[in-house]
Design an enzyme around this catalytic site. Structure first.
Site, PDB file in Angstrom:
ATOM      1  N   ASP A   1      -1.298   0.927  -4.707  1.00  0.00           N
ATOM      2  CA  ASP A   1      -2.263  -0.160  -5.088  1.00  0.00           C
ATOM      3  C   ASP A   1      -3.402   0.530  -5.457  1.00  0.00           C
ATOM      4  O   ASP A   1      -4.213  -0.243  -5.808  1.00  0.00           O
ATOM      5  CB  ASP A   1      -2.195  -1.130  -4.095  1.00  0.00           C
ATOM      6  CG  ASP A   1      -2.899  -0.540  -2.580  1.00  0.00           C
ATOM      7  OD1 ASP A   1      -2.842   0.569  -2.279  1.00  0.00           O
ATOM      8  OD2 ASP A   1      -3.735  -1.398  -1.993  1.00  0.00           O
TER       9      ASP A   1
ATOM     10  N   ASP B   1      -5.858   1.964  -3.874  1.00  0.00           N
ATOM     11  CA  ASP B   1      -7.212   2.096  -3.240  1.00  0.00           C
ATOM     12  C   ASP B   1      -7.495   3.277  -2.580  1.00  0.00           C
ATOM     13  O   ASP B   1      -8.630   3.433  -1.733  1.00  0.00           O
ATOM     14  CB  ASP B   1      -7.196   0.698  -2.379  1.00  0.00           C
ATOM     15  CG  ASP B   1      -6.262   0.837  -1.276  1.00  0.00           C
ATOM     16  OD1 ASP B   1      -5.168   1.715  -1.158  1.00  0.00           O
ATOM     17  OD2 ASP B   1      -6.153  -0.491  -0.562  1.00  0.00           O
TER      18      ASP B   1
ATOM     19  N   ASP C   1      -2.481   6.063  -4.116  1.00  0.00           N
ATOM     20  CA  ASP C   1      -1.125   5.299  -3.474  1.00  0.00           C
ATOM     21  C   ASP C   1      -0.834   4.265  -4.315  1.00  0.00           C
ATOM     22  O   ASP C   1      -1.299   3.903  -5.335  1.00  0.00           O
ATOM     23  CB  ASP C   1      -1.546   4.920  -2.117  1.00  0.00           C
ATOM     24  CG  ASP C   1      -2.620   3.833  -2.197  1.00  0.00           C
ATOM     25  OD1 ASP C   1      -3.218   3.653  -3.020  1.00  0.00           O
ATOM     26  OD2 ASP C   1      -2.873   3.213  -1.280  1.00  0.00           O
TER      27      ASP C   1
ATOM     28  N   SER D   1       0.899  -1.178  -0.050  1.00  0.00           N
ATOM     29  CA  SER D   1      -0.060   0.042   0.044  1.00  0.00           C
ATOM     30  C   SER D   1       0.912   1.191  -0.088  1.00  0.00           C
ATOM     31  O   SER D   1       1.697   1.576  -1.006  1.00  0.00           O
ATOM     32  CB  SER D   1      -0.830  -0.045   1.064  1.00  0.00           C
ATOM     33  OG  SER D   1      -1.833   0.858   1.071  1.00  0.00           O
TER      34      SER D   1
END
Length: 462
Positions: free
Chosen positions: A253, A255, A251, A107
């Site tokens: 990833d 999400d 970010d 993340s």
């Protein structure tokens, strides 16, 4: 160097010694534990499938190869999406009728980190009980691998960039025509990860002019990848220079979604969900919303304006999703820029967030800054108190709740105390002896002062 094992997965820094860092041995061990868990839930099925995908971290290809081949060694078929996003894997799992999914991403953590995030057959994160079971399997090394004739298969699937985007465009409340007619110009900061692939592709499908900043997916993060104001000076300056309508930041990833207004100011990570909820509730004529206890009060205010009911959940996406299902919520998420829109799927999804936000802006026919100024203004302060391991954090939180029992107190996750024009949320960390202290008020000074007040009160009783 660190290795953190929790019910939500395993994450750590690359290199070093096994069990102290995220080494190849640890990646294989934990992937095997997850695969064994999936097999135990599907003993009657002859063939099992797991979808995997990764962000653009330097270690991603190595970790993905280890995880994929471990699952194959357990007799599980693997569908590898390659460079992907967390929400894309979540979307792919049910579309592929898979039995689970693994996302290889840490993340917003720096590039030396990586992690295995674990999904069920719905493409949703495992709950606490399921996570505990996987930790137990890994600890006991209760693993049995397949014989040669029963090995799983490995295949690549590179179609989910287009499939995910089409899923977003097909959503009823995504106003594709309005966005196309608005002639938006947007700057995108993809932090040199997969957001640099997926967000520009979505914007292209919406006929939005896209100025790319840090969109090369090489895993070399050009700044701290957490999308906070202090890390986003480059895009703020570029939005103004390009005379863009807004900036979009995700970010690694993809999400979490943050917006930059046309004057370079932060729309506010907390207000991404507020704006998208305002749009959805307006189109639906009301509805329920959920966010976690540490998210802005602005969502509650907007929900009430539309005649809906707001509910607070414990911190953590799994907890938010559970509460959303219980309350028949139409949109929810977390104040860190995580949009969860059940009409799409139960996972934080920046692609969905971008499409809803642009639909809102196009329908309102106002600037990004004007839209932000239309919402209640709250200011947050985020602090922590470091404690010695001997101190009983639960006892401290219990005392604070008792001291303020005449106020509105919520104890489902630490202690949240709601005052008339401000609130404070105290919760203990799961990984270190600290108390996290989040406050919000109608001015930054009041938020900071409230935090200092409670820090002093806690220190007085320790």
């Amino acid at each position: 160097m660190t290795l953190i094992k929790s019910i939500s997965g395993i994450r750590g820094t690359i290199g070093g010694k096994p069990s102290e860092n995220l080494t190849p041995i640890d990646a294989v061990k934990f992937a095997a534990a997850y695969g064994t868990f999936i097999k135990s839930r599907n003993v009657s099925k002859e063939s099992l499938t797991v979808v995997i995908g990764r962000d653009a971290r330097i270690s991603g290809k190595m970790i993905a190869s280890l995880v994929a081949n471990t699952l194959v060694g357990l007799g599980i078929n693997v569908i590898d999406l390659g460079l992907s996003t967390t929400p894309t894997v979540e979307v792919a799992v049910p579309l592929e009728n898979a039995d689970g999914g693994i996302i290889l991403t840490a993340s917003h953590n720096p590039k030396q980190w990586n992690a295995l995030k674990l999904l069920n057959e719905k493409g949703e994160f495992l709950n606490g009980q399921e996570g505990e079971k996987i930790l137990e399997i890994a600890e006991n090394e209760d693993l049995t691998f397949a014989e040669v004739d029963n090995l799983g298969t490995y295949s690549k699937n590179n179609t989910y960039l287009d499939k995910h985007i089409q899923e977003v465009l097909n959503l009823e409340l995504v106003d594709v025509d309005a966005i196309k007619n608005a002639n938006f110009k947007v700057v995108v900061d993809g932090v040199n990860s997969t957001g640099g692939i997926f967000i520009p592709a979505l914007l292209k499908a919406l006929n939005v002019t896209c100025v790319e900043l840090y969109c090369t997916p090489n895993g070399e993060f050009p700044h701290n990848p957490e999308p906070l104001k202090e890390h986003l000076t480059d895009i703020s300056e570029l939005v103004v220079k390009e005379q863009a309508d807004l900036g979009i930041v995700v970010d690694p990833d993809v999400d979490r979604l943050a917006i930059i207004s046309e004057d370079g100011s932060m729309f506010g990570e907390e207000y991404t969900l507020v704006a998208c909820a305002d749009y959805v509730l307006g189109k639906l004529g009301g509805g329920n919303t959920v966010s976690n206890l540490s998210s802005s009060r602005a969502l509650r205010d907007v929900t009430k304006q539309h005649g809906g009911n707001y509910t607070a959940a414990a911190v953590g996406e799994v907890n938010v999703v559970q509460k959303m299902k219980e309350t028949n919520t139409v949109i929810g998420g977390e104040g860190n820029g995580g949009i969860i829109y059940p009409a799409s799927h139960y996972g934080r999804d920046s692609l969905v967030g971008v499409a809803l936000f642009l639909s809102h802006l196009a329908n309102k026919k106002v600037s990004c800054k004007t839209l932000r100024d239309s919402y209640p203004s709250y200011y947050m302060s985020k602090n922590k108190i470091e404690l010695t391991p001997q101190i009983n954090v639960d006892a401290i939180l219990e005392t604070m709740a008792k001291n303020y029992q005449n106020e509105e107190v919520n104890t489902i996750d630490g202690v949240k105390i709601d005052f008339k024009n401000k609130w404070i949320h105290l919760r203990k960390s799961n990984t270190e002896p600290i108390i996290r202290i989040y406050t919000e008020a109608t001015s930054q000074k009041d938020a900071d002062d409230l935090a200092v007040r409670f820090i002093n009160e806690i220190k007085a009783i320790t």
